[in-house]
Design an enzyme around this catalytic site. Sequence first.
Site, PDB file in Angstrom:
ATOM      1  N   GLY A  23      42.988  13.636  -8.176  1.00 54.10           N
ATOM      2  CA  GLY A  23      42.632  14.543  -7.097  1.00 54.10           C
ATOM      3  C   GLY A  23      42.649  13.810  -5.765  1.00 54.10           C
ATOM      4  O   GLY A  23      42.595  12.579  -5.716  1.00 54.10           O
ATOM      5  N   LYS A  45      38.080   6.000  -7.842  1.00 53.46           N
ATOM      6  CA  LYS A  45      38.131   6.662  -6.532  1.00 53.46           C
ATOM      7  C   LYS A  45      38.344   5.631  -5.428  1.00 53.46           C
ATOM      8  O   LYS A  45      37.611   4.646  -5.333  1.00 53.46           O
ATOM      9  CB  LYS A  45      36.832   7.431  -6.288  1.00 53.46           C
ATOM     10  CG  LYS A  45      36.807   8.222  -4.987  1.00 53.46           C
ATOM     11  CD  LYS A  45      35.499   9.007  -4.874  1.00 53.46           C
ATOM     12  CE  LYS A  45      35.438   9.815  -3.590  1.00 53.46           C
ATOM     13  NZ  LYS A  45      34.156  10.571  -3.480  1.00 53.46           N
ATOM     14  N   ASP A 156      25.840  18.871  -2.341  1.00 57.90           N
ATOM     15  CA  ASP A 156      27.121  19.577  -2.421  1.00 57.90           C
ATOM     16  C   ASP A 156      27.321  20.177  -3.813  1.00 57.90           C
ATOM     17  O   ASP A 156      28.392  20.050  -4.409  1.00 57.90           O
ATOM     18  CB  ASP A 156      28.277  18.631  -2.076  1.00 57.90           C
ATOM     19  CG  ASP A 156      29.563  19.385  -1.765  1.00 57.90           C
ATOM     20  OD1 ASP A 156      29.486  20.566  -1.409  1.00 57.90           O
ATOM     21  OD2 ASP A 156      30.649  18.787  -1.887  1.00 57.90           O
TER      22      ASP A 156
END
Length: 222
Positions: A23, A45, A156
Amino acid sequence: MSAALPAGTQLRNGQYTLEKVLGQGGFGITYVALDSGLGVRVALKELFPGDSASRGPRHTVVVPAPSQLEFEGLRQEFRTEAQTLLGLRHPAVVRVLSVFEENGTAYLVMELLEGETLGSRIERGGQMAELEAKKMLEPLLGALEEIHRKGLLHRDIKPDNLMLTDHGPVLIDFGTAQKMGGGNLGLTPTLTPAYAPLEQYLKTGNFGPPTDLYALAATFYH
């Protein structure tokens, strides 16, 4: 042209070999990588603010001079987030394995979760039965209790940040986590309408456990 590192790229002296992009967002790129030491695949990441960074020689992340001070702040926040999450242990919270710096930026290594997001599940299957939703909600409330006990806020929570695995739901993406009482651990969140509570729209909002509980309730109302 994609800024992502190509498949086969090795990091940390060959410990991690990138396989594919998982992603990509405004502040980072997440890859599937093979950990040669453990013999397992992980999610890796890379801090890469797409609005200001570019890829230089030998895969280095290059940031223009006017943005370098901001980038250094982001890198420090990224590391702080990782160090904090290393101490979190709950089956409904994604497990952070390691953090390191290379190529002029920072990398976060996490367990690779198999499954789909709650957002994908809703889009694919429509409204859930009440009992199914309740079974998912209980472990997530336990996860929030542990997160808040550590003095953190997720900030979030939404359907796309909940992974549904064979072992139950898992809360992911702590990139915008914050210490209670102020002090960002991660990046300034992009507010998601319908899930973010009112205080997140205000610079002087009173943040606390209700901030996350509101977002979780809105998620399950959806």
